[in-house]
Scaffold this active site. Structure first.
Site, PDB file in Angstrom:
ATOM      1  N   SER A  95      55.430  44.423  41.932  1.00  0.00           N
ATOM      2  CA  SER A  95      54.041  44.779  41.658  1.00  0.00           C
ATOM      3  C   SER A  95      53.741  46.180  42.199  1.00  0.00           C
ATOM      4  O   SER A  95      54.302  47.158  41.717  1.00  0.00           O
ATOM      5  CB  SER A  95      53.100  43.714  42.227  1.00  0.00           C
ATOM      6  OG  SER A  95      51.776  43.906  41.784  1.00  0.00           O
ATOM      7  N   LEU A  96      52.902  46.313  43.245  1.00  0.00           N
ATOM      8  CA  LEU A  96      52.616  47.653  43.783  1.00  0.00           C
ATOM      9  C   LEU A  96      53.894  48.347  44.236  1.00  0.00           C
ATOM     10  O   LEU A  96      53.977  49.577  44.263  1.00  0.00           O
ATOM     11  CB  LEU A  96      51.627  47.574  44.946  1.00  0.00           C
ATOM     12  CG  LEU A  96      52.192  47.218  46.323  1.00  0.00           C
ATOM     13  CD1 LEU A  96      52.578  48.469  47.120  1.00  0.00           C
ATOM     14  CD2 LEU A  96      51.234  46.391  47.120  1.00  0.00           C
ATOM     15  N   ARG A 120      44.062  51.596  42.535  1.00  0.00           N
ATOM     16  CA  ARG A 120      44.540  50.330  41.948  1.00  0.00           C
ATOM     17  C   ARG A 120      43.954  49.148  42.722  1.00  0.00           C
ATOM     18  O   ARG A 120      43.457  48.183  42.133  1.00  0.00           O
ATOM     19  CB  ARG A 120      46.072  50.311  41.986  1.00  0.00           C
ATOM     20  CG  ARG A 120      46.744  49.130  41.280  1.00  0.00           C
ATOM     21  CD  ARG A 120      48.255  49.343  41.332  1.00  0.00           C
ATOM     22  NE  ARG A 120      49.015  48.290  40.658  1.00  0.00           N
ATOM     23  CZ  ARG A 120      49.468  47.190  41.243  1.00  0.00           C
ATOM     24  NH1 ARG A 120      49.195  46.964  42.519  1.00  0.00           N
ATOM     25  NH2 ARG A 120      50.187  46.307  40.560  1.00  0.00           N
ATOM     26  N   GLN A 253      51.382  46.548  33.505  1.00  0.00           N
ATOM     27  CA  GLN A 253      51.735  45.749  34.691  1.00  0.00           C
ATOM     28  C   GLN A 253      50.502  45.126  35.350  1.00  0.00           C
ATOM     29  O   GLN A 253      50.579  44.039  35.920  1.00  0.00           O
ATOM     30  CB  GLN A 253      52.479  46.659  35.690  1.00  0.00           C
ATOM     31  CG  GLN A 253      53.083  45.965  36.880  1.00  0.00           C
ATOM     32  CD  GLN A 253      52.853  46.752  38.154  1.00  0.00           C
ATOM     33  OE1 GLN A 253      51.728  47.012  38.546  1.00  0.00           O
ATOM     34  NE2 GLN A 253      53.940  47.134  38.809  1.00  0.00           N
TER      35      GLN A 253
END
Length: 313
Positions: A95-96, A120, A253
């Site tokens: 993810s991140l 984000r 994503q």
């Protein structure tokens, strides 16, 4: 046997993260200062000393995890002479962590990555009012079973699979009432356990579209170059090197499934035999053992771990 470098995602943060690296290496301190300056925030003080509730906030946890990973990478490069492009074949991030991987491989600057992750985190938090969304881990469920549960429990509400972590762990995400229905339904489908996760928003589902839109705009403004090593996309579960493709995939994503299990199996298929987790925690090194026991998992986050690993290369 080739090697891939992986970067942790949210949940791996802890008060004290990066402090020992900062105390041991000026290079690490420079990374933390660079992130603090980019955000106009003393994020390093929050990382080193808490409070935990503030560090856990999505907008802080995301850039903090990246800062911790990049401190390890920069110290490895400058203090121990590690050439990541020569010592590995691929990079990946959960993810991140995909942003950390891109930054570590030179595709993005540290300052731009910190600002992107701050945005984000803020955008993901703002996308859904607190209490309306939820996430849950289905333990003892593979992806196909989790998808069956989601399809039946949705009943017109937003509900989807968010993370296919491997080893019988799939995370689902969506409207809170739908997630709660899925947990109950999962009991009748042979899932060992369904548990709500202590998260502030329902990540990686369609409810995150406002955050995806914000990231599309922000990613369009930053300079991105081809990474030194291909970075495995959470969306495609294969190595990507084209900056235009990477930008689009980073937008997808935000609402899409993190295909971590498939990503690790794809790496194994490319001949990768060692996964090296760089940064805070040991979650990803642990997951690889559950996904495929033939692949070795190593965590490098503390000065002693970094020194030992660098000397072993």
């Amino acid at each position: 046997m080739s090697r891939a470098f992986v970067f942790p995602g949210q949940g791996s943060q802890a008060v004290g993260m990066g402090r020992d690296m900062a105390e041991a290496f000026a290079t690490a301190r420079q990374v933390f200062e660079e992130v603090d300056d980019a955000l106009s925030q003393k994020l390093s003080a929050l990382m080193f000393g808490g409070p935990e509730a503030d560090l856990t906030l999505t907008e802080n946890a995301q850039p903090a995890l990246m800062a911790c990973s990049l401190a390890v990478v920069r110290v490895a490069e400058k203090d121990f002479g590690v050439d990541f492009a020569a010592k590995g074949s691929y990079a990946a991030g959960h993810s991140l962590g995909e942003y950390s991987a891109l930054c570590a491989m030179g595709a993005l600057s540290v300052a731009d990555t910190a600002r992107l992750l701050k945005l984000r985190g803020q955008s993901m938090q703002k996308a859904v009012p607190v209490g309306e969304g939820a996430m849950a881990a289905l333990l003892g469920a593979e992806l196909d079973l989790a998808q069956q549960v989601v399809a039946e429990a949705a009943q017109g509400d937003v509900l989807g699979c968010a993370n296919d972590n491997g080893g019988g762990q799939v995370v689902i995400s969506g409207k809170k009432s739908a997630v709660e229905r899925a947990i109950e339904l999962a009991k009748t489908k042979g899932v060992k356990r369904g548990m709500l996760l202590p998260v502030s928003a329902p990540f990686h589902c369609a409810l995150m579209q406002p955050a995806a839109d914000a990231m599309a705009e922000a990613l369009g403004r930053v300079t991105m170059t081809a990474p030194k090593l291909p970075v495995v996309s959470n969306v495609t579960a294969k190595g990507e090197s084209n900056p235009d493709d990477i930008r689009k995939l980073l937008v997808q994503q935000v609402t899409g499934l993190v295909r971590w299990r498939e990503s690790m199996l794809w790496l194994k298929g490319q001949g990768v035999g060692q996964i090296v987790e760089l940064g805070s925690g040991k979650v990803l090194a642990g997951l690889i053992k559950r996904i495929d026991k033939e692949v070795e998992g190593t965590s490098v986050g503390a000065p002693a771990e970094l020194e030992a690993w660098a000397k072993s290369l």
